[in-house]
Design a protein around this motif. Structure first.
Motif, PDB file in Angstrom:
ATOM      1  N   GLU A  76       9.042   3.722  -3.469  1.00 16.28           N
ATOM      2  CA  GLU A  76       7.704   4.119  -3.008  1.00 16.28           C
ATOM      3  C   GLU A  76       7.683   5.525  -2.418  1.00 16.28           C
ATOM      4  O   GLU A  76       6.619   6.106  -2.204  1.00 16.28           O
ATOM      5  N   ASN A  99      -5.602   6.243  -7.726  1.00 15.34           N
ATOM      6  CA  ASN A  99      -4.865   6.620  -6.515  1.00 15.34           C
ATOM      7  C   ASN A  99      -5.809   6.822  -5.340  1.00 15.34           C
ATOM      8  O   ASN A  99      -5.425   6.627  -4.173  1.00 15.34           O
ATOM      9  N   ARG A 142      -1.090   0.422  -4.184  1.00  9.16           N
ATOM     10  CA  ARG A 142      -1.476  -0.202  -2.910  1.00  9.16           C
ATOM     11  C   ARG A 142      -0.252  -0.656  -2.129  1.00  9.16           C
ATOM     12  O   ARG A 142      -0.137  -0.399  -0.920  1.00  9.16           O
ATOM     13  N   GLN A 144       2.821   0.385  -2.485  1.00 10.40           N
ATOM     14  CA  GLN A 144       3.613   1.544  -2.079  1.00 10.40           C
ATOM     15  C   GLN A 144       3.046   2.198  -0.822  1.00 10.40           C
ATOM     16  O   GLN A 144       3.792   2.577   0.084  1.00 10.40           O
ATOM     17  N   ARG A 145       1.722   2.340  -0.769  1.00  7.73           N
ATOM     18  CA  ARG A 145       1.099   2.903   0.433  1.00  7.73           C
ATOM     19  C   ARG A 145       1.408   2.016   1.631  1.00  7.73           C
ATOM     20  O   ARG A 145       1.746   2.497   2.716  1.00  7.73           O
ATOM     21  N   ARG A 148       5.089   2.313   2.876  1.00  5.88           N
ATOM     22  CA  ARG A 148       5.338   3.512   3.679  1.00  5.88           C
ATOM     23  C   ARG A 148       4.820   3.335   5.107  1.00  5.88           C
ATOM     24  O   ARG A 148       5.459   3.750   6.072  1.00  5.88           O
ATOM     25  N   GLN A 163      -5.998  -0.144   5.282  1.00  9.27           N
ATOM     26  CA  GLN A 163      -5.750   1.266   4.947  1.00  9.27           C
ATOM     27  C   GLN A 163      -5.160   1.414   3.554  1.00  9.27           C
ATOM     28  O   GLN A 163      -5.347   2.442   2.893  1.00  9.27           O
ATOM     29  N   SER A 164      -4.442   0.393   3.102  1.00 13.27           N
ATOM     30  CA  SER A 164      -3.788   0.447   1.794  1.00 13.27           C
ATOM     31  C   SER A 164      -4.685  -0.001   0.657  1.00 13.27           C
ATOM     32  O   SER A 164      -4.299   0.089  -0.513  1.00 13.27           O
TER      33      SER A 164
END
Length: 201
Positions: A76, A99, A142, A144-145, A148, A163-164
């Motif tokens: 990610e 994205n 989603r 991956q966000r 992180r 938020q994702s």
């Protein structure tokens, strides 16, 4: 991996993997059949045998094939995959919209309409250039966000979920468990434990 003239060959990917060549980071992902894990070409883990690997142009393609992200090299955090760059401007526009969250609330049909093409044609373009469906790419981005943010440790799981781009905490937890085989809170605990060990060492 299905190869296309604009994509890398198995031999090029294999040589880059064995060199851990940073120039190829984000350009392809290595999936290991014996472990069910996919990695970046720069992964520091011991090299698997060549006969046990296959290559995918995107993280979404590897996940669509049933592989999970490596917790060591953290796919990610790889550079945003350029597999579709210089191929089809329509795909590049679609990826940019996805994205930005185009499929978090809306449908693929609506996305295709924004691009001026049919959803079937969009699916064909994605299969050719991304190796996964628009829905799979959206899901991968989603998660991956979220991963992180989980690793950053500064937000609650509910905040991370919204938020994702997840519609609910339940969907967030389910998607995470499906991909990583564990809850986001357990992954955060693992990373904190690992960081503490490094600090003590």
């Amino acid at each position: 991996m299905r190869y296309h003239p604009s994509m890398l060959t198995f031999e090029i990917c294999n040589a880059a993997r064995l060199r851990r060549d940073p120039r190829y980071d984000g350009r392809f992902f290595t999936a290991v059949k014996t472990t069910g894990i996919y990695c970046r070409p720069v992964c520091p883990a011991k090299h698997p045998l060549t006969r046990n690997v296959t290559y995918y142009p995107t993280a979404a393609a590897a996940e669509a094939a049933g592989f999970r992200p490596c917790l060591r090299c953290r796919p990610e955090t790889a550079p945003f995959c350029p597999a579709w760059n210089g191929t089809r401007s329509t795909v590049a526009r679609a990826v940019k919209l996805i994205n930005a969250g185009a499929l978090d609330q809306d449908s693929v049909v609506a996305l295709a309409a924004r691009l001026g093409i049919s959803s079937r044609h969009l699916a064909r373009l994605f299969e050719r250039h991304v190796g996964a469906t628009p829905q799979q790419l959206a899901k991968t981005l989603r998660v991956q966000r979220a991963k992180r943010l989980v690793d950053a440790g500064d937000h609650t799981m509910t905040d991370i979920a919204f938020q994702s781009g997840f519609g609910s905490l339940r969907r967030f937890n389910a998607a995470f468990a499906e991909l990583y085989g564990r809850s986001p809170s357990s992954l955060r605990a693992m990373r904190r434990t690992s960081s503490l060990r490094k600090t003590r060492d």
